[in-house]
Design an enzyme around this catalytic site. Sequence first.
Site, short mmCIF file in Angstrom:
data_model
loop_
_atom_site.label_atom_id
_atom_site.label_comp_id
_atom_site.label_asym_id
_atom_site.label_seq_id
_atom_site.Cartn_x
_atom_site.Cartn_y
_atom_site.Cartn_z
N TYR A 154 0.84 -1.20 0.00
CA TYR A 154 0.00 0.00 0.00
C TYR A 154 0.88 1.25 0.00
CZ TYR A 154 -3.63 3.29 1.39
OH TYR A 154 -4.49 4.34 1.45
N LYS A 175 1.36 3.88 -3.11
CA LYS A 175 1.06 5.32 -2.94
C LYS A 175 2.31 6.16 -3.20
CE LYS A 175 -3.27 5.96 -1.89
NZ LYS A 175 -4.09 6.87 -2.70
#
Length: 329
Positions: A148, A152
């Site tokens: 994650y 990002k």
Amino acid sequence: MRVLITGGAGFIGSHLADSLLSRHEIAVLDDLSTGSRENIEPLLKHPSFTFHHNSIFNRDLLASLIADCDIVFHLAAAVGVKRIIEAPVETIQTNVAGTELVLRLATEHARRLVLASTSEVYGKSTQLPFREDGDLVLGATDHSRWSYACSKAIDEFLALACHRQYRLPVTIVRLFNTVGPRQSSRYGMVLPTFVRQALLGEPITVYGSGEQSRCFTHVRDIVEGLTAIAQRDTTIGEIYNLGSTSEISMNQLARTVLSATASSSMIVHIPYEQAYAPGFEDMQRRMPDISKAGAAFNFHPRHSLQQILADVISYQRAQLEQHSRTVAF
Ligand code: UDP
């Protein structure tokens, strides 16, 4: 102004839509994978509000929505550590391929873009409080959690590259633990989970030692920050932390929730590997340095943990009452 909010039926996106609707035309694009129609129900009848129940991967639709707006808030993303571990492929695809498409189309149409990133990108850094120019310290690739943060971070690199190479007017915000009404406990986030457990008289599940800490920000403070960014061209090409600096451990949080709800639930400690996955790595502390946002657009979160808790408790109470009425019916 015409505003497009991707993920606008989600927790943060729907609050942003609420707040902007009196002054602007709002289009929301959301596939309702984690957002909900209920979040935007009161807005659906408003003449300046349009809802597109669709995916950001629908290129033609996304292209026409971006062409038709003045500014895009890109909030569509995978939600919650639990879901990220359970659905790592979707997480990476949404965060990388989805955001790439948004960046490509916003660049083509030269649209103002506010891109939601996350405090998760700081990973295991111990340079507290986290500054926007600090190092990012991620774990090994066999720990899904870091996918994650990594995805990002790629979004951030690509956004800044589009700004430098093609003058895309983009601002990146790193959102810290944001809480408030409409945040579902379904995705495992700690505050709605603790409050729901306390209201139901169930054990409060503290993971690990409970000495890890977080800083919780009311979603309304975050919405103010996002709005202030959109109003200032001086924020273009910049990254800002948005969050509170008031720190609390999960053990303290559990006790605070118990007393605020007058609950007699007990507190239980659950090992991380049981709560998430074997080898799970948590961050011990996560606190933003918000001086950059404070200087640039006067960002100072106003809501205390007590006010946050009052709002979350009344929301969760209403949800539980509604659920029990539905079941009885
Ligand atoms: N946590 C917990 N009990 C829960 C859910 C989460 O103790 O039922 C802990 C979690 O391990 C983490 C902190 O609360 O240390 C915040 O978790 P959350 O998923 O809300 O956000 P994160 O900061 O991890 O993205």
